[in-house]
Design an enzyme around this catalytic site. Sequence first.
Site, short mmCIF file in Angstrom:
data_model
loop_
_atom_site.label_atom_id
_atom_site.label_comp_id
_atom_site.label_asym_id
_atom_site.label_seq_id
_atom_site.Cartn_x
_atom_site.Cartn_y
_atom_site.Cartn_z
N GLY A 143 0.84 -1.08 -0.79
CA GLY A 143 0.13 0.09 -0.07
C GLY A 143 1.29 1.24 -0.18
O GLY A 143 2.12 1.47 -0.96
N CYS A 144 0.84 1.92 0.70
CA CYS A 144 1.66 3.24 0.53
C CYS A 144 2.30 3.43 0.86
O CYS A 144 3.33 4.53 0.79
CB CYS A 144 0.32 4.30 1.46
SG CYS A 144 -1.50 4.99 1.19
N ALA A 145 2.79 2.50 2.17
CA ALA A 145 3.92 2.48 2.48
C ALA A 145 5.45 1.98 1.22
O ALA A 145 6.46 1.49 1.76
CB ALA A 145 4.18 1.14 4.12
N GLY A 146 4.43 1.34 -0.12
CA GLY A 146 5.33 0.51 -0.37
C GLY A 146 6.89 1.25 -1.15
O GLY A 146 7.31 0.75 -1.77
N LEU A 347 3.60 5.11 5.54
CA LEU A 347 2.95 4.08 6.48
C LEU A 347 1.67 3.95 5.48
O LEU A 347 1.65 4.14 4.30
CB LEU A 347 2.07 5.15 7.24
CG LEU A 347 2.73 5.65 8.32
CD1 LEU A 347 2.06 6.49 8.88
CD2 LEU A 347 3.37 5.33 9.69
#
Length: 362
Positions: A143-146, A347
């Site tokens: 997700g956004c942490a990728g 995150l």
Amino acid sequence: MPKVISVGVGTPPHKLLQEETLQFAREMFSSSFSDIERLLKVFQNGDIKTRYFAQPLDWYKENHTFEEKNEAFIHNAIKFGINAIKDCIRENEFLEKTVPVEEIDAIFFISTTGLSTPSIEARIMNKLPFSLHTKRIPVWGLGCAGGASGLSRAYEYCLAYPKAKVLLLSVELCSLTFQRDDQSKSNLVGTSLFSDGVACVLLAGDEATGIHSKKKRLPSIKGVESTLMPNSEDVMGWDIRNNGLYVVFSRDIPSIVRSWLGDQVKEFLKKYSLTEQHIKHFVAHPGGKKVLKAYRETLNFSEEMTETSSHVLQSFGNMSSATVLYVLKEFLQQEITEQDYGIVTALGPGFSSELLLLKWEG
């Protein structure tokens, strides 16, 4: 230490003003909420001005099967991914000379918004003249942490293989996951926030040759850290159903940033005998306006420290894993003359965080 050399993007073609997406949401959600006008204020308060999408707006007003959405993901991921790679390795604002794609030793592919086997980087390798021995490392579900996690894994690869030239390609087509039948507040908030973005980063090990940078100083990666919050699966992610991917997006994310991330950053920096005061550049994934505010509060940063992340959020929205790479590009465009420290943070589902320590060096 491995360095970030260049960042390219393959931004989708359909640019929409936030006012246009607000009107779209009014049409989609008004029958389910009696207080729709109050809820729509999230579009105006989110500090987003424009976003980019893989398809024209009318496409999202129609019903599409999971199969149709995923076919659109594969088609567009290949097209925009090729554009981002070419933008990254060509002679550009960062490179004096094109880095031939044949010299790329490994490619990390990051996504959470579509499915493909063979994975997207393999399909791209059949269209660009990569070496047949280029290593492929597809990573799904961060997700956004990728974007930040991909940087960390590419850094570790370059530590192990110091002669390597490595690409990190992030493709997130969040709009293709939109569910017309999901009348939840989470989906309404997601509709106000998420967008499509594609970014590619070139990293190189200490002994890599044939790279001619235009920059006097480049960000070296000095260290990384991944952290998982136990038993937090319901904070962020997908609920996977017959019709596709349904967004899970907790309203508690800003408060989690304030209560959880600050101590992590402090302990991470302590390993390098540093404090927050040593950090001059904050390469933060702008999950949203409230998340950026929470970063500042927990780290005692000034508003100036999140200006670049705020600019990317205003111009592009939240593009999941690709967003922090757009922020990184804007930092790379700046002429940083001192040997400054920076930190990358993002995150994502897990719930998890990724931290990288940067130092701009000649």
